[in-house]
Write a protein that holds these residues in place. Structure first.
Motif, PDB file in Angstrom:
ATOM      1  N   ASP A  93       0.859  -1.182   0.000  1.00  0.00           N
ATOM      2  CA  ASP A  93       0.000   0.000   0.000  1.00  0.00           C
ATOM      3  C   ASP A  93       0.897   1.235   0.000  1.00  0.00           C
ATOM      4  O   ASP A  93       1.434   1.636   1.039  1.00  0.00           O
ATOM      5  N   SER A 105      -0.467  -1.936   8.246  1.00  0.00           N
ATOM      6  CA  SER A 105      -1.303  -1.974   7.038  1.00  0.00           C
ATOM      7  C   SER A 105      -0.504  -1.713   5.770  1.00  0.00           C
ATOM      8  O   SER A 105      -1.078  -1.482   4.708  1.00  0.00           O
ATOM      9  N   LYS A 153       0.336   4.375  -0.356  1.00  0.00           N
ATOM     10  CA  LYS A 153      -0.126   5.526   0.417  1.00  0.00           C
ATOM     11  C   LYS A 153       0.267   5.395   1.884  1.00  0.00           C
ATOM     12  O   LYS A 153       0.746   6.354   2.512  1.00  0.00           O
ATOM     13  N   ASN A 154       0.098   4.203   2.461  1.00  0.00           N
ATOM     14  CA  ASN A 154       0.481   3.984   3.848  1.00  0.00           C
ATOM     15  C   ASN A 154       1.995   4.073   4.043  1.00  0.00           C
ATOM     16  O   ASN A 154       2.479   4.543   5.080  1.00  0.00           O
ATOM     17  N   PRO A 204      -1.383  -5.073   3.000  1.00  0.00           N
ATOM     18  CA  PRO A 204      -2.751  -5.478   3.370  1.00  0.00           C
ATOM     19  C   PRO A 204      -3.006  -6.968   3.208  1.00  0.00           C
ATOM     20  O   PRO A 204      -3.589  -7.608   4.077  1.00  0.00           O
TER      21      PRO A 204
END
Length: 437
Positions: free
Chosen positions: A40, A150, A42-43, A153
């Protein structure tokens, strides 16, 4: 240096080599920003913003990957597996007779050792890639980040295998790009890629110091760091070029009606014979207990002691152990990379001797004596240079990955000097080409 580059661009074949090298560098930098499947992105960016340069245990590897490690990209492992494999093979050459025999065979033996290095690089990439994926899945890659768990994921086996394969393939591609630069470009490919990886982290680190500074909007801290960096570069260039030249005289020999030998030369013994290897060894060895403590459960006494004394870079115990390990590994690496007895035997075989020293065993003892004497200032110099990030940590409140740290400055200056020397030597060959004809 700038004059040499300008003359190189005016030479057609050298210009092609330089442009080819720049193209490979552009491909390498592009690969450091391509995320692998299953992450992910963005995370990851959120956790990088939360960390704000405090990468902790993974800071050194992140620097060698050009910031790609913490972004978990295709080239996340960078050239570290190749560097580790090269060092391991070099150390094993002293222990395993087969590798030592290959080293003495010349070009064919070197090609075989290079092939072994490639295989070991892929094996280490699989191992390190698996460790990085496991660390990212557990959330330990970014401690203190609320979305650290996260980052990956989907934690299925298929996704994990895919991520490891992508990072291993990325390491193989980086190794191939480095060999392309060596064959068709300028300089040693792996050294050039290491240079680019470290230099790529400089602008953001310098600007972070300016943003966190308090004097005149941070410009005074920024200027001070630049001045310290220039002084360090000058010091490193001075010491890296310093060498003890042991004179060697070759006796005249009559073969038929011709006389051979009678020439004078010297053995160049560098003050810093070990280069940056002791700093890398010491850093890696000190990371091991902190890494084990990070993944261990419970609150045992040894874990508490490690977290209090061996995690913070400004702790007196950490500083002392770091300095002593650098000095130890400097002597250790010089001992396994330079064999005075072999040098003395080769000199004796070809009729060479050091003036005032008998050939054979006395020559080997003299070379060992000289080497030990110049290794002391070289090892102390390495230890002091490596402690610059710690002094910056105390003086400026910077993170442990200070831009002008010992490892980064040593590598950048060393690679820069070697590349400029190669360009100048090729220019000299072309300038004298008409005369030689």
């Amino acid at each position: 240096m700038l004059t040499a580059f300008a003359r190189a661009f005016r030479t057609p074949d050298l210009r092609k080599k330089l442009l080819f090298t720049l193209a490979i560098i552009a491909v390498y930098r592009a690969g450091t920003h391509i995320p692998i499947p299953g992450v992910d992105y963005k995370n990851v960016q959120t956790c990088i913003d939360v960390a704000k340069g405090n990468q902790g245990l993974f800071g050194l590897v992140n620097m060698f990957s050009g910031g790609a490690l913490l972004q978990i990209t295709v080239f996340a492992l960078g050239i570290m597996p190749y560097i580790t494999a090269s060092i391991i093979l070099q150390l094993l050459t002293v222990v395993i007779p087969r590798l030592e025999a290959l080293k003495k065979e010349g070009q064919s033996g070197t090609a075989k050792i290079t092939q072994y290095t490639r295989y070991l690089t892929v094996a280490l990439a699989i191992l390190q890639g698996t460790g990085l994926v496991a660390t990212a899945r557990s959330g330990a890659l970014f401690q203190g980040c609320p979305v650290a768990t996260s980052i990956v994921p989907d934690q299925s086996i298929f996704t994990t295998i895919t991520m490891v394969i992508c990072m291993t393939a990325g390491t193989a591609v980086v190794m191939w790009l480095g060999e392309l630069i060596t064959d068709r470009g300028i300089g040693n490919g792996m050294s050039i890629l290491m240079f680019i990886s470290i230099a790529a982290t400089f602008p953001s680190s310098l600007w972070a110091i300016k943003k966190t500074g308090t004097l005149a909007g941070g410009w005074i801290e920024f200027g001070t760091v630049i001045a310290v960096g220039l002084v360090m570069v000058g010091l490193v260039v001075f010491v890296e070029q310093a060498q003890r030249r042991v004179p060697v005289q070759y006796a005249k020999r009559m073969i038929g009606r011709r006389s051979y030998g009678g020439t004078s030369t010297y053995i160049p013994l560098k003050v810093n014979q070990a280069g940056v290897i002791p700093v890398i060894f010491a850093s890696s060895l000190l990371y091991i207990p902190a890494l084990v403590a990070q993944f261990s459960s419970g609150n045992s006494a040894w874990k508490t002691w490690v977290q209090q004394n061996l995690v913070r870079g400004d702790h007196p115990i950490y500083i002392t152990m770091y300095f002593l390990l650098i000095v130890f590994f400097a002597f250790f690496y010089v001992a396994i990379s330079f064999n005075p007895e072999e040098v003395a035997d080769n000199m004796k075989k070809y009729g060479g001797f050091i003036p005032g020293i008998r050939a054979g065993r006395p020559t080997a003892e003299y070379l060992s004596y000289v080497l030990n004497r110049i290794t002391w200032p070289g090892s102390l110099y390495l230890g002091l240079i490596a402690l610059v990030p710690t002094m910056a940590l105390v003086g400026f409140g910077a993170n442990q990955n200070f831009p002008f740290g010992g490892t980064s400055i040593l590598i950048i200056v060393g690679v820069g000097l070697e590349t400029v020397k190669q360009i100048e030597s090729q220019l000299q060959q072309r300038n004298y080409e008409g005369f030689l004809r």
